[in-house]
Motif scaffolding. Structure first.
Motif, PDB file in Angstrom:
ATOM      1  N   ILE A 222       0.847  -1.196   0.000  1.00 55.91           N
ATOM      2  CA  ILE A 222       0.000   0.000   0.000  1.00 55.91           C
ATOM      3  C   ILE A 222       0.879   1.241   0.000  1.00 55.91           C
ATOM      4  O   ILE A 222       0.655   2.191  -0.763  1.00 55.91           O
ATOM      5  N   GLY A 223       1.891   1.256   0.854  1.00 57.48           N
ATOM      6  CA  GLY A 223       2.810   2.386   0.920  1.00 57.48           C
ATOM      7  C   GLY A 223       3.584   2.585  -0.369  1.00 57.48           C
ATOM      8  O   GLY A 223       3.756   3.713  -0.846  1.00 57.48           O
ATOM      9  N   ARG A 224       4.057   1.481  -0.966  1.00 56.26           N
ATOM     10  CA  ARG A 224       4.832   1.556  -2.210  1.00 56.26           C
ATOM     11  C   ARG A 224       4.012   2.202  -3.325  1.00 56.26           C
ATOM     12  O   ARG A 224       4.454   3.153  -3.966  1.00 56.26           O
TER      13      ARG A 224
ATOM     14  N   THR B 162       3.411  11.940   2.211  1.00 53.12           N
ATOM     15  CA  THR B 162       4.005  11.776   3.536  1.00 53.12           C
ATOM     16  C   THR B 162       3.384  10.581   4.254  1.00 53.12           C
ATOM     17  O   THR B 162       4.101   9.752   4.828  1.00 53.12           O
ATOM     18  N   ALA B 163       2.072  10.466   4.215  1.00 58.24           N
ATOM     19  CA  ALA B 163       1.393   9.334   4.853  1.00 58.24           C
ATOM     20  C   ALA B 163       1.811   8.014   4.221  1.00 58.24           C
ATOM     21  O   ALA B 163       2.097   7.032   4.931  1.00 58.24           O
ATOM     22  N   ALA B 164       1.868   7.957   2.888  1.00 57.34           N
ATOM     23  CA  ALA B 164       2.272   6.731   2.202  1.00 57.34           C
ATOM     24  C   ALA B 164       3.711   6.365   2.547  1.00 57.34           C
ATOM     25  O   ALA B 164       4.027   5.187   2.751  1.00 57.34           O
ATOM     26  N   SER B 165       4.586   7.352   2.636  1.00 60.18           N
ATOM     27  CA  SER B 165       5.986   7.068   2.946  1.00 60.18           C
ATOM     28  C   SER B 165       6.155   6.602   4.387  1.00 60.18           C
ATOM     29  O   SER B 165       6.998   5.748   4.671  1.00 60.18           O
ATOM     30  N   VAL B 166       5.345   7.118   5.299  1.00 58.97           N
ATOM     31  CA  VAL B 166       5.389   6.668   6.694  1.00 58.97           C
ATOM     32  C   VAL B 166       4.921   5.214   6.789  1.00 58.97           C
ATOM     33  O   VAL B 166       5.420   4.443   7.620  1.00 58.97           O
ATOM     34  N   LEU B 167       4.020   4.803   5.944  1.00 62.02           N
ATOM     35  CA  LEU B 167       3.569   3.412   5.882  1.00 62.02           C
ATOM     36  C   LEU B 167       4.617   2.538   5.186  1.00 62.02           C
ATOM     37  O   LEU B 167       4.927   1.437   5.647  1.00 62.02           O
ATOM     38  N   PHE B 168       5.191   3.037   4.099  1.00 62.44           N
ATOM     39  CA  PHE B 168       6.135   2.269   3.294  1.00 62.44           C
ATOM     40  C   PHE B 168       7.479   2.055   3.986  1.00 62.44           C
ATOM     41  O   PHE B 168       7.989   0.927   4.028  1.00 62.44           O
ATOM     42  N   ALA B 169       8.073   3.108   4.515  1.00 62.02           N
ATOM     43  CA  ALA B 169       9.456   3.049   4.988  1.00 62.02           C
ATOM     44  C   ALA B 169       9.718   1.954   6.020  1.00 62.02           C
ATOM     45  O   ALA B 169      10.582   1.093   5.786  1.00 62.02           O
ATOM     46  N   PRO B 170       9.030   1.925   7.150  1.00 61.00           N
ATOM     47  CA  PRO B 170       9.381   0.895   8.132  1.00 61.00           C
ATOM     48  C   PRO B 170       9.110  -0.523   7.645  1.00 61.00           C
ATOM     49  O   PRO B 170       9.887  -1.434   7.915  1.00 61.00           O
TER      50      PRO B 170
END
Length: 157
Positions: A45-47, A125-133
């Motif tokens: 989802i984040g990607r 920003t929200a997607a990257s916070v989900l994707f990164a970790p």
């Protein structure tokens, strides 16, 4: 054309080049050796959110750059991150290591988060916070579980 971020599109196109080459050369695909349903779901989802919102600026969710200087910092920093990402792909192409796994997961994570913050894009920003970790975790776990003698590279972005 306020909804299209041509710079984000260019950054995404360049960052995808080594991934496409990897996919062509490794037709068998990437074997995910570590399975965690929530992490995999969050990563995907984040990607796709990051890919989409690097390029598309949805009105009302993307507030734009604070200033011309902030835009210049965005361009320089993103260019450097994309160049570093491609350089690590080139240098570590055949090397399977934890370094490669971490670098190829941390750099795009920083790229997406930094881009979201600098462009004041709430969705990016929200997607990257989900994707990164989730992406970094999956890449590390795959590298650790590859084999006891040689660490695998982890999943490309």
């Amino acid at each position: 054309m306020e909804w299209l971020n041509v710079f984000g599109l260019a950054f995404m196109a360049v960052i995808m080049i080594p991934n496409v080459i990897f996919a062509i050369r490794h037709k068998e695909g990437f074997e995910n050796k570590w399975h965690h349903p929530f992490a995999a779901f969050a990563e995907q989802i984040g990607r796709f959110g990051c890919f989409c919102f690097m390029i598309l600026r949805i009105p009302g969710t993307c507030l734009g750059w604070w200033s011309d200087d902030a835009f210049a910092v965005y361009l320089v920093a993103d260019t450097l991150l994309v160049a570093l990402y491609c350089a690590i792909w080139c240098v570590c192409w055949k090397k399977n290591s934890m370094f490669r796994a971490l670098a190829l997961s941390i750099i795009p994570s920083v790229l997406f988060l930094f881009s979201g913050i600098m462009s004041r894009s709430l969705l990016l920003t929200a997607a990257s916070v989900l994707f990164a970790p989730s992406h970094i975790l999956i890449s590390c776990r795959n590298a650790k579980s590859a084999s006891p003698s040689a660490e695998d590279a982890g999943q490309p972005t």
